[in-house]
Design an enzyme around this catalytic site. Structure first.
Site, short mmCIF file in Angstrom:
data_model
loop_
_atom_site.label_atom_id
_atom_site.label_comp_id
_atom_site.label_asym_id
_atom_site.label_seq_id
_atom_site.Cartn_x
_atom_site.Cartn_y
_atom_site.Cartn_z
N ASN A 7 -10.67 -65.25 7.59
CA ASN A 7 -9.01 -64.78 6.05
C ASN A 7 -9.87 -63.69 5.19
O ASN A 7 -11.12 -64.12 4.34
CB ASN A 7 -9.20 -65.86 5.31
CG ASN A 7 -8.06 -65.93 4.21
OD1 ASN A 7 -7.78 -65.09 3.40
ND2 ASN A 7 -6.91 -66.66 4.25
N HIS A 43 -2.73 -64.44 4.81
CA HIS A 43 -1.59 -65.33 3.47
C HIS A 43 -0.88 -64.51 2.88
O HIS A 43 -1.54 -64.69 1.33
CB HIS A 43 -2.47 -66.62 3.01
CG HIS A 43 -2.27 -67.51 2.16
ND1 HIS A 43 -2.19 -68.96 2.35
CD2 HIS A 43 -0.26 -67.15 1.62
CE1 HIS A 43 -0.73 -69.29 1.12
NE2 HIS A 43 -0.57 -68.50 1.35
N GLU A 70 -0.54 -67.13 7.60
CA GLU A 70 -0.19 -68.76 6.51
C GLU A 70 1.13 -68.66 5.17
O GLU A 70 0.45 -66.80 5.12
CB GLU A 70 -1.58 -69.01 6.07
CG GLU A 70 -2.74 -69.91 6.54
CD GLU A 70 -4.13 -70.32 6.07
OE1 GLU A 70 -4.68 -70.27 6.33
OE2 GLU A 70 -4.30 -69.40 5.06
N HIS A 191 -10.66 -74.03 2.75
CA HIS A 191 -10.76 -74.35 2.06
C HIS A 191 -11.79 -74.63 1.35
O HIS A 191 -11.73 -75.95 1.91
CB HIS A 191 -9.21 -75.35 1.06
CG HIS A 191 -8.63 -74.76 0.25
ND1 HIS A 191 -7.94 -73.96 -0.13
CD2 HIS A 191 -9.54 -75.09 -0.71
CE1 HIS A 191 -8.09 -73.37 -1.36
NE2 HIS A 191 -8.88 -74.57 -2.60
#
Length: 240
Positions: A7, A43, A70, A191
């Site tokens: 990410n 995201h 996301e 996460h």
């Protein structure tokens, strides 16, 4: 082996703090792939405080591995997903005000909405994934709405691991994973996974298809360098 998707939101956060194009988000994405990452995750949020919508279009042109977008499936995000056509879209129930994702979907209460969204993603040829906790009833609901994958929200595991209770922390995730697999769902996770806890989590749930990691990985790269950091995360996903 479980895929590592990096990410890169935090790279965009750093760039946006100063303006301009340093660090170069597209080059970082290329480098992550060159160093062994098997996917890139972004995201984008409505306020564009890190990844901008323009970034997503630009990244589509350079990513050669899997591209995962996301976010909360608002009309604006769904339009972006339709135009970019990533490999995977991960549905996350983020309110605009949240700092970071802090809960999975209540699929039971949002069954009709998610069924419609997932059907649309599949019609576009995009693999759907739903961000979810370990509640078995919600996992059953995920299967009922037609998703291909779920992404287990792993912050509770990371907190328990840090508190010195790794086996207690991972147990609900093992149970959830087994139940999801029995329903024909594939598994992602993300996460607060880190170099500290990833190897244990991965060994406990070897059926994981993908982990998506950003904050910890980019933070580690400040000390270790991006290439070495990605190699270390990949090593955590290899089981003897």
């Amino acid at each position: 082996m479980t895929r590592l998707s990096v990410n890169i939101n935090k790279i965009a956060t750093l760039r946006n703090a100063r303006g301009g194009n340093i660090p170069d988000l597209l080059q970082v994405a290329r480098d992550c792939e060159r160093f062994g990452a098997e996917g890139i995750t972004v995201h984008p949020r409505p306020d564009e405080r890190h990844i901008r919508y323009r970034d997503v279009y630009d990244l589509k042109e350079v990513i050669t591995t899997e591209f995962n977008i996301e976010g909360n499936p608002t009309p604006a995000l769904m339009k972006l997903i339709d135009e970019v056509r990533p490999t995977q879209a991960t549905l996350v129930p983020d309110a605009p005000s949240v700092l970071t994702s802090n809960a999975g979907w209540d699929i039971v209460s949002n069954r009709s909405f998610l069924t419609e969204i997932i059907a649309q993603l599949k019609a576009w040829g995009i693999r759907p994934s739903i961000f979810i906790g370990t509640d078995l009833r919600q996992i059953e609901a995920a299967a009922s709405v037609g998703t291909t994958r779920i992404e287990l929200y792993t912050e509770p595991f990371a907190s328990g691991y840090h508190a010195g209770k790794p086996h207690e922390a991972v147990a609900p995730f093992v149970t959830a994973a087994e139940h999801a697999l029995s329903l024909g769902l594939e598994l992602n996770a993300g996460h607060d996974l880190s170099l500290e806890n990833l190897a244990f989590f991965s060994a406990s749930i070897p059926q994981l298809s993908e982990v998506s990691i950003g904050h910890a990985l980019i933070s580690d790269a400040l000390y270790l360098g991006l290439e070495e950091t990605i190699h270390r995360y990949l090593a955590c996903l290899k089981h003897k």
